[in-house]
Design a protein around this motif. Structure first.
Motif, mmCIF file in Angstrom:
data_model
loop_
_atom_site.group_PDB
_atom_site.id
_atom_site.type_symbol
_atom_site.label_atom_id
_atom_site.label_comp_id
_atom_site.label_asym_id
_atom_site.label_seq_id
_atom_site.Cartn_x
_atom_site.Cartn_y
_atom_site.Cartn_z
ATOM 1 N N ALA A 46 -4.487 7.783 -33.260
ATOM 2 C CA ALA A 46 -3.421 8.519 -32.573
ATOM 3 C C ALA A 46 -3.913 9.141 -31.269
ATOM 4 O O ALA A 46 -3.115 9.471 -30.407
ATOM 5 C CB ALA A 46 -2.852 9.591 -33.487
ATOM 6 N N HIS A 47 -5.220 9.329 -31.130
ATOM 7 C CA HIS A 47 -5.745 9.940 -29.908
ATOM 8 C C HIS A 47 -6.409 8.933 -28.982
ATOM 9 O O HIS A 47 -7.092 9.313 -28.035
ATOM 10 C CB HIS A 47 -6.712 11.073 -30.273
ATOM 11 N N GLN A 48 -6.241 7.643 -29.272
ATOM 12 C CA GLN A 48 -6.834 6.626 -28.408
ATOM 13 C C GLN A 48 -5.736 5.874 -27.668
ATOM 14 O O GLN A 48 -4.731 5.491 -28.259
ATOM 15 C CB GLN A 48 -7.645 5.634 -29.250
ATOM 16 N N LYS A 49 -5.969 5.664 -26.383
ATOM 17 C CA LYS A 49 -5.046 4.836 -25.613
ATOM 18 C C LYS A 49 -5.278 3.377 -25.969
ATOM 19 O O LYS A 49 -6.345 3.019 -26.480
ATOM 20 C CB LYS A 49 -5.273 5.061 -24.116
ATOM 21 N N ILE A 81 10.526 7.806 -10.117
ATOM 22 C CA ILE A 81 10.299 9.250 -10.171
ATOM 23 C C ILE A 81 9.563 9.656 -11.456
ATOM 24 O O ILE A 81 9.507 10.824 -11.814
ATOM 25 C CB ILE A 81 11.633 10.016 -10.070
ATOM 26 N N ASP A 82 9.036 8.673 -12.181
ATOM 27 C CA ASP A 82 8.287 8.924 -13.423
ATOM 28 C C ASP A 82 9.078 9.732 -14.445
ATOM 29 O O ASP A 82 8.536 10.631 -15.101
ATOM 30 C CB ASP A 82 6.959 9.624 -13.138
ATOM 31 N N CYS A 83 10.348 9.443 -14.584
ATOM 32 C CA CYS A 83 11.162 10.196 -15.554
ATOM 33 C C CYS A 83 10.851 9.777 -16.981
ATOM 34 O O CYS A 83 11.120 10.496 -17.915
ATOM 35 C CB CYS A 83 12.646 10.004 -15.259
ATOM 36 N N GLN A 84 10.304 8.579 -17.139
ATOM 37 C CA GLN A 84 9.891 8.037 -18.449
ATOM 38 C C GLN A 84 11.057 7.657 -19.355
ATOM 39 O O GLN A 84 10.868 7.440 -20.550
ATOM 40 C CB GLN A 84 8.952 9.005 -19.205
ATOM 41 N N TRP A 87 10.189 4.368 -20.738
ATOM 42 C CA TRP A 87 9.142 4.433 -21.763
ATOM 43 C C TRP A 87 9.738 4.775 -23.130
ATOM 44 O O TRP A 87 9.426 4.150 -24.132
ATOM 45 C CB TRP A 87 8.087 5.482 -21.379
ATOM 46 N N VAL A 88 10.636 5.765 -23.159
ATOM 47 C CA VAL A 88 11.113 6.222 -24.464
ATOM 48 C C VAL A 88 12.054 5.206 -25.092
ATOM 49 O O VAL A 88 12.144 5.113 -26.312
ATOM 50 C CB VAL A 88 11.750 7.628 -24.369
ATOM 51 N N SER A 97 2.657 3.668 -19.659
ATOM 52 C CA SER A 97 2.642 5.009 -19.075
ATOM 53 C C SER A 97 1.344 5.701 -19.448
ATOM 54 O O SER A 97 0.977 5.715 -20.620
ATOM 55 C CB SER A 97 3.817 5.825 -19.599
ATOM 56 N N ASP A 99 -0.886 9.384 -18.569
ATOM 57 C CA ASP A 99 -0.937 10.688 -17.907
ATOM 58 C C ASP A 99 0.350 10.986 -17.140
ATOM 59 O O ASP A 99 0.320 11.306 -15.953
ATOM 60 C CB ASP A 99 -2.151 10.777 -16.964
ATOM 61 N N LYS A 100 1.470 10.840 -17.813
ATOM 62 C CA LYS A 100 2.801 11.160 -17.277
ATOM 63 C C LYS A 100 3.216 10.261 -16.127
ATOM 64 O O LYS A 100 4.172 10.538 -15.422
ATOM 65 C CB LYS A 100 2.889 12.629 -16.834
#
Lengths: 151, 317
Positions: A46-49, A81-84, A87-88, A97, A99-100
């Motif tokens: 869960a903590h690895q990209k 605008i990196d609203c993501q 992504w979701v 994505s 780092d935001k």
């Protein structure tokens, strides 16, 4: 991508030929199969990209569904605008994505459904669908101008 | 519990996906949006079980698996049983001290489609809720048996055409109403029961986190628009879900401890149900003059249900 010996009948592209595996009798069929998703310890996944993980050949991350596409989404960094939103709502985990920031599209796993384009809020959209055969640079050069809102 | 921040989408997007691409769900399928959101809203280890259904057959096609967590499939009806069994074993091993890492937080989640939740696995689900295991059951409600060719289920709403309840000269499609699964599950006295939709990502992520945090059996019904059987363009999944929540066909609400009802989303402009029905091929026949009465009935059912939800929310009982 390379397949291990546990997955029989793969060619050098890693695509498995159906029916190439050795046939066994009904009483020798293994009941239930366990597929490891990762090589080695997977406790802290869960903590690895994605790029830090050690995917096993059984993980569908190592496979591709690119051939499903007729149209492909093309990403325009200049307008984003990196609203993501993309992504979701991407159903195929194909929006990269980090780092935001939106980095681009994973063309190995994208099926070209077009959801990302529909949910993109910018004007003009920073994601648009183009023909799969068209080069991305060409697509970017013919990007539409800002549309005036009809009042 | 280690919670991923869901204050805004940018922060949410730093979560590392544990549901991989190249699964074989249809393009534009809402199932994977919901599954991704659940897996992204927590850092904890997950033990997931899936009933047979679209999700299971598409994400574990030998020799591939799309799951980066522990995942099990056994039968059509018993993801709830399998996951609660795993939960009981985890508890027992913790007590006996035989776990490798006893402090690692683990969450138990079962996924089922509407066929396996409303019909085939109903008894197993009911049993698991009654036994009070600490798990979350998520129903991916696409209102038919989409995996086997779109047969009717008891989640199919009245008027929809399916391969076993077809609309034609003598029929307007399914004649029976949809089962109210959320109320049935709330009647089990479950600590957290909700109906959520993927287009409202924040209320969905909040609901998932609440369910995972809550001790005891939690049930969540999620609306999963099915591009193949509802017959709409794959790119319109979110748009169709918007229409569903804004026409109040799928109101978004939660029920805590079986009585405290909270409405989580009130549309600013409530749409007529025609807008929702007209966007999908499975309801096209309802717009013929002889079938208009079905639309009227659906609209009046929705109005009554919304009135009931609002009054229950006010009453706090």
């Amino acid at each position: 991508m390379s397949m291990t010996g546990s997955v029989p009948g793969t060619d050098n592209r890693g695509i498995r030929e159906l029916g190439a595996e050795e046939k066994v009798g009904w009483d020798q069929v293994q009941q239930g199969v366990v597929l490891p998703s990762f090589e080695g310890d997977a406790a802290d996944i869960a903590h690895q990209k994605a790029e830090e993980r050690h995917y096993a050949d059984f993980n569908s991350y190592t496979a591709t569904v690119a051939s499903w596409r007729v149209l492909k989404p093309v990403y325009n960094r200049d307008i984003c605008i990196d609203c993501q939103n993309c992504w979701v709502w991407c159903p195929d985990t194909s929006i990269i994505s980090r780092d935001k920031q939106m980095l681009g599209i994973d063309y190995d796993h994208c099926k070209g459904c077009g959801v990302c384009v529909e949910v993109c809020p910018t004007n003009p959209k920073s994601l648009l669908m183009f023909n799969e055969a068209e080069e991305n640079e060409e697509a970017l050069s013919e990007w539409p101008q800002k549309e005036k809102k009809a009042k | 519990m280690a919670i991923t921040s869901i204050k805004n989408l940018k922060e949410f997007s730093t979560s590392n996906d544990r549901f991989e691409g190249a699964h074989l769900l249809c393009p534009g399928c809402a199932h994977s949006m919901i599954v991704r959101e659940l897996m992204n809203c927590t850092d904890d280890n997950l033990v997931i079980g899936s009933n047979t259904g679209c999700l299971e057959v598409s994400t574990a096609v030998y020799p591939y698996t799309s799951w980066d967590t522990s995942w099990i499939h056994i039968g059509f009806e018993n993801a709830a049983t399998a996951v609660t069994g795993a939960e009981a074993m985890h508890k027992a091993r913790k007590r006996k001290g035989t776990l490798k890492d006893p402090d690692a937080p683990v969450k138990f989640v079962a996924f089922g489609g509407d066929g396996s939740t409303f019909d085939i696995g109903f008894q197993w689900l009911s049993g698991a809720m009654e036994r009070g295991h600490d798990f979350t059951y998520i129903c991916l409600d696409n209102e038919n048996y989409a995996n086997t060719g779109g047969q009717r289920s008891s989640a199919t709403p009245i008027g929809a055409t399916t391969s076993t309840a077809q609309a034609g000269t003598h029929s307007y499609g399914k004649k029976e109403k949809k089962k109210d699964i959320v109320s049935i599950m709330a009647a089990h006295g479950a600590p957290y029961v909700a109906q959520l939709a993927p287009n409202k990502w924040k209320s969905m992520a909040k609901g998932f986190q609440k369910a995972l945090e809550t001790e005891g059996p939690c049930f969540i019904n999620t609306v999963s628009a099915c591009t193949t059987e509802w017959k709409f363009d794959p790119k319109d999944t979110i748009h169709i879900t918007d229409l569903a929540t804004d026409s109040l066909m799928f109101p978004i609400y939660e029920i805590i401890d079986g009585h405290e009802l909270n409405i989580l989303y009130r549309p600013k402009n409530v749409l007529k149900v025609e807008d929702y029905l007209g966007a999908q091929g499975r309801y096209r026949h309802l717009f013929k003059p002889e079938n208009k009465h079905v639309i009227e009935q659906i609209q009046s059912d929705i109005d009554k249900n919304w009135e009931m939800l609002q009054r229950r929310e006010e009453a706090r009982i």
